[in-house]
Enzyme design. Structure first.
Site, PDB file in Angstrom:
ATOM      1  N   HIS A 213     -30.263 -75.193 -19.648  1.00 22.59           N
ATOM      2  CA  HIS A 213     -30.724 -75.046 -21.033  1.00 22.59           C
ATOM      3  C   HIS A 213     -29.571 -75.244 -22.007  1.00 22.59           C
ATOM      4  O   HIS A 213     -29.757 -75.673 -23.140  1.00 22.59           O
ATOM      5  CB  HIS A 213     -31.312 -73.650 -21.274  1.00 22.59           C
ATOM      6  CG  HIS A 213     -32.504 -73.321 -20.459  1.00 22.59           C
ATOM      7  ND1 HIS A 213     -33.650 -74.081 -20.503  1.00 22.59           N
ATOM      8  CD2 HIS A 213     -32.751 -72.320 -19.579  1.00 22.59           C
ATOM      9  CE1 HIS A 213     -34.551 -73.548 -19.686  1.00 22.59           C
ATOM     10  NE2 HIS A 213     -34.030 -72.488 -19.105  1.00 22.59           N
TER      11      HIS A 213
ATOM     12  N   HIS B 289     -25.786 -75.356 -28.954  1.00 25.16           N
ATOM     13  CA  HIS B 289     -27.043 -76.072 -29.200  1.00 25.16           C
ATOM     14  C   HIS B 289     -26.741 -77.362 -29.961  1.00 25.16           C
ATOM     15  O   HIS B 289     -25.974 -77.352 -30.924  1.00 25.16           O
ATOM     16  CB  HIS B 289     -27.998 -75.231 -30.057  1.00 25.16           C
ATOM     17  CG  HIS B 289     -28.388 -73.920 -29.433  1.00 25.16           C
ATOM     18  ND1 HIS B 289     -29.525 -73.773 -28.680  1.00 25.16           N
ATOM     19  CD2 HIS B 289     -27.796 -72.704 -29.453  1.00 25.16           C
ATOM     20  CE1 HIS B 289     -29.623 -72.520 -28.258  1.00 25.16           C
ATOM     21  NE2 HIS B 289     -28.583 -71.837 -28.723  1.00 25.16           N
TER      22      HIS B 289
ATOM     23  N   HIS C 263     -22.479 -69.975 -26.170  1.00 21.07           N
ATOM     24  CA  HIS C 263     -23.151 -71.185 -25.696  1.00 21.07           C
ATOM     25  C   HIS C 263     -23.435 -72.091 -26.885  1.00 21.07           C
ATOM     26  O   HIS C 263     -23.181 -71.710 -28.031  1.00 21.07           O
ATOM     27  CB  HIS C 263     -24.434 -70.815 -24.931  1.00 21.07           C
ATOM     28  CG  HIS C 263     -25.423 -70.127 -25.803  1.00 21.07           C
ATOM     29  ND1 HIS C 263     -25.472 -68.753 -25.939  1.00 21.07           N
ATOM     30  CD2 HIS C 263     -26.376 -70.602 -26.641  1.00 21.07           C
ATOM     31  CE1 HIS C 263     -26.414 -68.428 -26.794  1.00 21.07           C
ATOM     32  NE2 HIS C 263     -26.985 -69.538 -27.243  1.00 21.07           N
TER      33      HIS C 263
ATOM     34  N   THR D 233     -33.407 -67.266 -29.727  1.00 19.78           N
ATOM     35  CA  THR D 233     -34.040 -68.562 -30.015  1.00 19.78           C
ATOM     36  C   THR D 233     -34.638 -69.196 -28.762  1.00 19.78           C
ATOM     37  O   THR D 233     -35.090 -70.337 -28.797  1.00 19.78           O
ATOM     38  CB  THR D 233     -33.038 -69.546 -30.648  1.00 19.78           C
ATOM     39  OG1 THR D 233     -32.016 -69.833 -29.692  1.00 19.78           O
ATOM     40  CG2 THR D 233     -32.416 -68.979 -31.906  1.00 19.78           C
ATOM     41  N   THR D 234     -34.620 -68.465 -27.665  1.00 18.17           N
ATOM     42  CA  THR D 234     -35.227 -68.939 -26.408  1.00 18.17           C
ATOM     43  C   THR D 234     -36.166 -67.848 -25.886  1.00 18.17           C
ATOM     44  O   THR D 234     -36.031 -66.684 -26.274  1.00 18.17           O
ATOM     45  CB  THR D 234     -34.154 -69.197 -25.325  1.00 18.17           C
ATOM     46  OG1 THR D 234     -33.539 -67.949 -24.982  1.00 18.17           O
ATOM     47  CG2 THR D 234     -33.090 -70.173 -25.810  1.00 18.17           C
TER      48      THR D 234
ATOM     49  N   HIS E 236     -23.183 -70.195 -30.394  1.00 20.49           N
ATOM     50  CA  HIS E 236     -23.662 -68.810 -30.503  1.00 20.49           C
ATOM     51  C   HIS E 236     -22.776 -67.908 -29.679  1.00 20.49           C
ATOM     52  O   HIS E 236     -22.658 -68.092 -28.463  1.00 20.49           O
ATOM     53  CB  HIS E 236     -25.112 -68.711 -30.013  1.00 20.49           C
ATOM     54  CG  HIS E 236     -26.090 -69.347 -30.947  1.00 20.49           C
ATOM     55  ND1 HIS E 236     -27.337 -69.770 -30.567  1.00 20.49           N
ATOM     56  CD2 HIS E 236     -25.982 -69.618 -32.275  1.00 20.49           C
ATOM     57  CE1 HIS E 236     -27.962 -70.283 -31.630  1.00 20.49           C
ATOM     58  NE2 HIS E 236     -27.153 -70.208 -32.672  1.00 20.49           N
TER      59      HIS E 236
HETATM   60  C1  SG7 Z   1     -29.304 -69.582 -23.879  1.00 21.50           C
HETATM   61  O1  SG7 Z   1     -29.701 -68.861 -25.067  1.00 21.50           O
HETATM   62  C2  SG7 Z   1     -28.508 -68.703 -22.920  1.00 21.50           C
HETATM   63  C3  SG7 Z   1     -29.144 -67.320 -22.742  1.00 21.50           C
HETATM   64  C4  SG7 Z   1     -29.442 -66.696 -24.098  1.00 21.50           C
HETATM   65  C5  SG7 Z   1     -30.339 -67.614 -24.870  1.00 21.50           C
HETATM   66  O2  SG7 Z   1     -30.407 -70.088 -23.183  1.00 21.50           O
HETATM   67  O3  SG7 Z   1     -27.193 -68.566 -23.380  1.00 21.50           O
HETATM   68  O4  SG7 Z   1     -28.285 -66.419 -22.071  1.00 21.50           O
HETATM   69  C6  SG7 Z   1     -28.227 -66.408 -20.712  1.00 21.50           C
HETATM   70  C7  SG7 Z   1     -27.611 -65.201 -20.143  1.00 21.50           C
HETATM   71  O5  SG7 Z   1     -28.647 -67.329 -20.049  1.00 21.50           O
HETATM   72  O6  SG7 Z   1     -30.102 -65.440 -23.920  1.00 21.50           O
HETATM   73  C8  SG7 Z   1     -30.203 -63.074 -23.807  1.00 21.50           C
HETATM   74  C9  SG7 Z   1     -29.409 -64.290 -24.049  1.00 21.50           C
HETATM   75  O7  SG7 Z   1     -28.234 -64.219 -24.368  1.00 21.50           O
HETATM   76  C10 SG7 Z   1     -30.742 -67.043 -26.249  1.00 21.50           C
HETATM   77  O8  SG7 Z   1     -29.606 -66.775 -27.032  1.00 21.50           O
HETATM   78  S1  SG7 Z   1     -29.580 -67.189 -28.517  1.00 21.50           S
HETATM   79  O9  SG7 Z   1     -30.671 -66.525 -29.203  1.00 21.50           O
HETATM   80  O10 SG7 Z   1     -28.276 -66.813 -28.995  1.00 21.50           O
HETATM   81  N1  SG7 Z   1     -29.797 -68.745 -28.644  1.00 21.50           N
HETATM   82 ZN    ZN Z   2     -28.224 -69.866 -28.788  1.00 15.11          ZN
END
Ligand code: SG7
Ligand code: ZN
Length: 225
Positions: free
Chosen positions: A65, A92, A90, A177-178, A109
């Protein structure tokens, strides 16, 4: 185990709520992210956030992702009188949030959690420039290109170094956002972008593809600045 989700075809954001009962907030929620940080903002004389400066990155992984950087424990910010520790960063492409209607090439983020399990996410926008971004360069040397791949970060990468020099920010309530689109997330979006080269942005885009959730309704939420 929760259902698979994605950004295109049958797994696209418009279907998230239908894919799994656990994802119903993606459709029902009234404080969803991302948003366009435009129009009315509330002057709140926000205090500068106290940042960590020793948040060393440990691993760089590709979960299919996003590209995600994990950090060593113990990196704390003081935000609105509460301590939050940095869990991961991470990316986007293109940006998820917009600022005054402007979409950026990329958005990082920095995900933080407090002792009650509440999230605070710091967002940093990236714009294309001649300059090579030093932190991204260190990361890209160990980039995990394939889904499921994870590499150790063989360089000194600190969370603080990714942040813009000017630490002015907007803050508002939102969600992940996911899926499962959980609400109660404090968003902190820096007003000023940082720079990255065309090649660096292209590297991220090639591996992650398009991984931005569409804009969500603001529903009268206050944006403090
Ligand atoms: C990404 O965004 C990952 C997720 C994250 C999600 O898919 O970084 O984290 C993991 C551990 O896979 O979800 C709970 C979390 O951190 C949503 O994060 S966001 O709202 O900042 N985009
Ligand atoms: Zn994010």
């Amino acid at each position: 185990h929760n259902a698979q989700w994605g950004y295109k075809g049958d797994l696209a954001p418009e279907y998230w709520a239908k894919l799994d009962k656990e994802y119903e907030m993606c459709e029902k929620g009234k404080n969803q992210s991302p948003i366009d940080i435009a129009g009315q903002k509330t002057e709140a004389s926000l205090e500068y956030i106290t940042f960590y400066d020793d948040a060393r990155a440990t691993t760089f992984s590709n979960n299919g992702h996003t590209l995600k950087v994990s950090f060593a424990r113990g990196n704390i910010i003081d935000f609105q009188g509460k301590d939050y520790s940095l869990v991961q960063m991470h990316f986007h492409t293109p940006s998820e949030n917009r600022i005054d209607g402007i979409s950026y090439e990329m958005e990082a983020h920095l995900v933080h959690k407090n002792k009650d399990g509440d999230f605070a996410v710091i967002a940093v926008m990236f714009e294309e420039a001649e300059d090579t971004n030093i932190v991204l360069n260190k990361l890209l040397r160990n980039v995990p290109e394939e889904k499921g791949e994870s590499n150790s970060v063989r360089a000194d990468v600190y969370g603080y170094d990714i942040l813009p020099e000017d630490k002015e920010y907007y803050t508002f309530d939102g969600s992940l956002t996911t899926p499962p689109c959980t609400e109660g997330v404090k968003w902190i979006v820096f007003k000023n972008p940082v720079k990255a080269s065309k090649n660096q942005l292209e590297d991220f885009r090639t591996i992650m593809k398009k991984n931005n959730r569409p804009l969500q309704d603001r529903n009268g939420r206050y944006i403090l600045e």
